[in-house]
Design an enzyme around this catalytic site. Structure first.
Site, PDB file in Angstrom:
ATOM      1  N   ASP A   1       0.884  -1.160   0.000  1.00 21.20           N
ATOM      2  CA  ASP A   1       0.000   0.000   0.000  1.00 21.20           C
ATOM      3  C   ASP A   1       0.928   1.219   0.000  1.00 21.20           C
ATOM      4  O   ASP A   1       2.114   1.099   0.340  1.00 21.20           O
ATOM      5  CB  ASP A   1      -0.857  -0.052   1.275  1.00 21.20           C
ATOM      6  CG  ASP A   1      -1.653   1.199   1.492  1.00 21.20           C
ATOM      7  OD1 ASP A   1      -2.218   1.722   0.522  1.00 21.20           O
ATOM      8  OD2 ASP A   1      -1.721   1.670   2.658  1.00 21.20           O
TER       9      ASP A   1
ATOM     10  N   ASP B   1      -0.015   4.938   1.077  1.00 24.56           N
ATOM     11  CA  ASP B   1      -0.185   5.887   2.161  1.00 24.56           C
ATOM     12  C   ASP B   1      -0.187   5.188   3.525  1.00 24.56           C
ATOM     13  O   ASP B   1      -1.034   4.342   3.783  1.00 24.56           O
ATOM     14  CB  ASP B   1      -1.517   6.623   1.938  1.00 24.56           C
ATOM     15  CG  ASP B   1      -1.559   7.914   2.717  1.00 24.56           C
ATOM     16  OD1 ASP B   1      -0.552   8.256   3.345  1.00 24.56           O
ATOM     17  OD2 ASP B   1      -2.606   8.557   2.689  1.00 24.56           O
TER      18      ASP B   1
ATOM     19  N   GLY C   1      -7.749   4.321   1.404  1.00 18.01           N
ATOM     20  CA  GLY C   1      -7.865   3.252   0.407  1.00 18.01           C
ATOM     21  C   GLY C   1      -9.080   3.386  -0.494  1.00 18.01           C
ATOM     22  O   GLY C   1      -9.330   2.552  -1.357  1.00 18.01           O
ATOM     23  N   VAL C   2      -9.854   4.463  -0.279  1.00 15.02           N
ATOM     24  CA  VAL C   2     -11.094   4.662  -1.044  1.00 15.02           C
ATOM     25  C   VAL C   2     -10.808   5.599  -2.221  1.00 15.02           C
ATOM     26  O   VAL C   2     -10.132   6.618  -2.061  1.00 15.02           O
ATOM     27  CB  VAL C   2     -12.177   5.262  -0.100  1.00 15.02           C
ATOM     28  CG1 VAL C   2     -13.426   5.623  -0.859  1.00 15.02           C
ATOM     29  CG2 VAL C   2     -12.484   4.268   1.016  1.00 15.02           C
TER      30      VAL C   2
ATOM     31  N   ARG D   1     -11.000   8.352  -5.343  1.00 13.58           N
ATOM     32  CA  ARG D   1     -11.314   9.785  -5.272  1.00 13.58           C
ATOM     33  C   ARG D   1     -12.828  10.028  -5.301  1.00 13.58           C
ATOM     34  O   ARG D   1     -13.371  10.743  -4.460  1.00 13.58           O
ATOM     35  CB  ARG D   1     -10.646  10.489  -6.461  1.00 13.58           C
ATOM     36  CG  ARG D   1     -10.552  11.982  -6.297  1.00 13.58           C
ATOM     37  CD  ARG D   1      -9.821  12.595  -7.491  1.00 13.58           C
ATOM     38  NE  ARG D   1      -8.513  11.996  -7.703  1.00 13.58           N
ATOM     39  CZ  ARG D   1      -7.809  12.112  -8.824  1.00 13.58           C
ATOM     40  NH1 ARG D   1      -8.294  12.818  -9.838  1.00 13.58           N
ATOM     41  NH2 ARG D   1      -6.632  11.520  -8.958  1.00 13.58           N
TER      42      ARG D   1
ATOM     43  N   SER E   1      -4.494   5.218  -5.409  1.00  8.13           N
ATOM     44  CA  SER E   1      -4.281   6.593  -5.865  1.00  8.13           C
ATOM     45  C   SER E   1      -3.828   6.678  -7.310  1.00  8.13           C
ATOM     46  O   SER E   1      -2.859   6.035  -7.720  1.00  8.13           O
ATOM     47  CB  SER E   1      -3.240   7.272  -4.977  1.00  8.13           C
ATOM     48  OG  SER E   1      -2.907   8.533  -5.533  1.00  8.13           O
ATOM     49  N   LYS E   2      -4.532   7.521  -8.065  1.00  6.66           N
ATOM     50  CA  LYS E   2      -4.139   7.756  -9.464  1.00  6.66           C
ATOM     51  C   LYS E   2      -2.867   8.598  -9.515  1.00  6.66           C
ATOM     52  O   LYS E   2      -2.233   8.719 -10.546  1.00  6.66           O
ATOM     53  CB  LYS E   2      -5.280   8.439 -10.213  1.00  6.66           C
ATOM     54  CG  LYS E   2      -6.475   7.507 -10.314  1.00  6.66           C
ATOM     55  CD  LYS E   2      -7.614   8.089 -11.109  1.00  6.66           C
ATOM     56  CE  LYS E   2      -8.674   7.019 -11.283  1.00  6.66           C
ATOM     57  NZ  LYS E   2     -10.017   7.447 -11.014  1.00  6.66           N
ATOM     58  N   ASN E   3      -2.522   9.194  -8.375  1.00  3.07           N
ATOM     59  CA  ASN E   3      -1.283   9.982  -8.290  1.00  3.07           C
ATOM     60  C   ASN E   3      -0.091   9.130  -7.864  1.00  3.07           C
ATOM     61  O   ASN E   3       1.017   9.663  -7.708  1.00  3.07           O
ATOM     62  CB  ASN E   3      -1.460  11.119  -7.284  1.00  3.07           C
ATOM     63  CG  ASN E   3      -2.460  12.157  -7.757  1.00  3.07           C
ATOM     64  OD1 ASN E   3      -2.248  12.801  -8.774  1.00  3.07           O
ATOM     65  ND2 ASN E   3      -3.570  12.287  -7.052  1.00  3.07           N
TER      66      ASN E   3
ATOM     67  N   ASP F   1      -1.744  -0.558   6.139  1.00  2.18           N
ATOM     68  CA  ASP F   1      -1.906   0.056   7.463  1.00  2.18           C
ATOM     69  C   ASP F   1      -3.366   0.276   7.822  1.00  2.18           C
ATOM     70  O   ASP F   1      -3.658   0.790   8.903  1.00  2.18           O
ATOM     71  CB  ASP F   1      -1.159   1.404   7.525  1.00  2.18           C
ATOM     72  CG  ASP F   1      -1.830   2.440   6.654  1.00  2.18           C
ATOM     73  OD1 ASP F   1      -2.195   2.097   5.511  1.00  2.18           O
ATOM     74  OD2 ASP F   1      -2.013   3.568   7.115  1.00  2.18           O
TER      75      ASP F   1
HETATM   76  C1  BG6 Z   1      -5.592   6.206  -1.487  1.00  4.98           C
HETATM   77  C2  BG6 Z   1      -5.915   7.088  -0.291  1.00  4.98           C
HETATM   78  O1  BG6 Z   1      -4.247   5.870  -1.438  1.00  4.98           O
HETATM   79  O2  BG6 Z   1      -5.841   6.902  -2.697  1.00  4.98           O
HETATM   80  C3  BG6 Z   1      -7.328   7.641  -0.419  1.00  4.98           C
HETATM   81  O3  BG6 Z   1      -5.819   6.304   0.884  1.00  4.98           O
HETATM   82  C4  BG6 Z   1      -7.479   8.367  -1.743  1.00  4.98           C
HETATM   83  O4  BG6 Z   1      -7.592   8.508   0.654  1.00  4.98           O
HETATM   84  C5  BG6 Z   1      -7.170   7.385  -2.867  1.00  4.98           C
HETATM   85  O5  BG6 Z   1      -8.795   8.885  -1.891  1.00  4.98           O
HETATM   86  C6  BG6 Z   1      -7.303   8.014  -4.260  1.00  4.98           C
HETATM   87  O6  BG6 Z   1      -6.297   8.968  -4.433  1.00  4.98           O
HETATM   88  P1  BG6 Z   1      -6.155   9.901  -5.709  1.00  4.98           P
HETATM   89  O7  BG6 Z   1      -4.743  10.411  -5.607  1.00  4.98           O
HETATM   90  O8  BG6 Z   1      -6.368   9.053  -6.929  1.00  4.98           O
HETATM   91  O9  BG6 Z   1      -7.176  10.956  -5.589  1.00  4.98           O
HETATM   92 MG    MG Z   2      -2.720   3.050   3.718  1.00  2.00          MG
END
Ligand code: BG6
Ligand code: MG
Length: 220
Positions: A9, A11, A46-47, A49, A116-118, A170
């Site tokens: 994971d 974050d 983990g949810v 956007r 996360s897409k980032n 986590d």
């Molecule tokens: C997860 C985070 O890693 O990525 C979430 O725990 C977040 O809180 C999700 O909403 C999506 O992230 P992003 O960067 O695609 O907006």
């Molecule tokens: Mg996490």
């Protein structure tokens, strides 16, 4: 079991971007006059956007169109990405560099399983690109954790059967996602919260490949 791959994971395991997600959502919620606090933020781990936005909008008295929601998600993301500007090597959580090296020395494949897409951008900012064999593509995933999709996509990308994979998380939704993918789960954090994990380390500094290997050797 034999371990061939470890899926991480992002974050709370590799770095702590949680606070930045919180700040960006909080400023959006404030603009919209919607109540939002750190406790609600915990539900966003983990949810995806858009699913996170839906959770935030639960506190709103009005309905929003799909277009408005897309605009809100994009405002939040722009603010979030701006907050990531200063991210660098020093934001990697303690013990992670050493643990990734230990995986490499033991011929263990590594992948990132983040919603996360980032994630690719964050891994680049942390200078960890060469440390991962695969970054699961969150843009391909429809269902957030605790569904297994992102861990399945990570194993698929590595070309390794799920029965040889360990996931590290986590958050409890992440532990459930790993188990739903048919993998063994290592938790980082509080034993009481992560009690469903197969093996738990208190912090990332405690991660130790030999201990993981010895523990799971006994497991089928
Ligand atoms: C997860 C985070 O890693 O990525 C979430 O725990 C977040 O809180 C999700 O909403 C999506 O992230 P992003 O960067 O695609 O907006
Ligand atoms: Mg996490």
């Amino acid at each position: 079991m034999e371990i061939k791959a470890i899926l991480f994971d992002l974050d709370g395991v590799i770095c702590s971007t949680d606070e930045y997600h919180y700040k960006a959502w909080k400023s959006l919620a404030d603009d919209l006059g919607i109540y939002f606090d750190k406790e609600i933020n915990l539900r966003l781990r983990g949810v995806s956007r858009m699913d996170s936005l839906e959770i935030i909008l639960e506190k709103s008295s009005r309905q929003y169109t799909k277009e408005e929601k897309e605009e809100f998600a994009s405002i939040k993301n722009n603010r979030y990405v701006k907050l990531l500007d200063g991210l660098g090597n020093s934001d990697i959580l303690p013990g992670i560099n050493e643990f990734l090296e230990e995986c490499k020395r033991n011929n263990i494949k590594t992948a990132l399983a983040s919603a996360s897409k980032n994630a690719p951008y964050i891994i680049k900012k942390l200078n960890l690109e060469k440390d991962f064999d695969y970054l699961a593509d969150a843009t391909k995933i429809v269902r957030s954790k605790p569904y297994p999709d992102i861990f399945i996509e990570a194993a698929r990308g590595l070309g390794i059967d799920r029965k040889y994979c360990i996931g590290i998380e986590d958050a409890i939704s992440g532990i459930r996602s790993i188990h739903a993918a048919g993998m063994k789960a290592v938790g980082i954090g509080d034993r009481k919260i992560l009690n469903e994990a197969d093996l738990i380390f208190k912090t990332t500094s405690d991660l130790n490949f030999k201990e993981i290997e010895t523990y799971f050797k006994k497991e089928k």
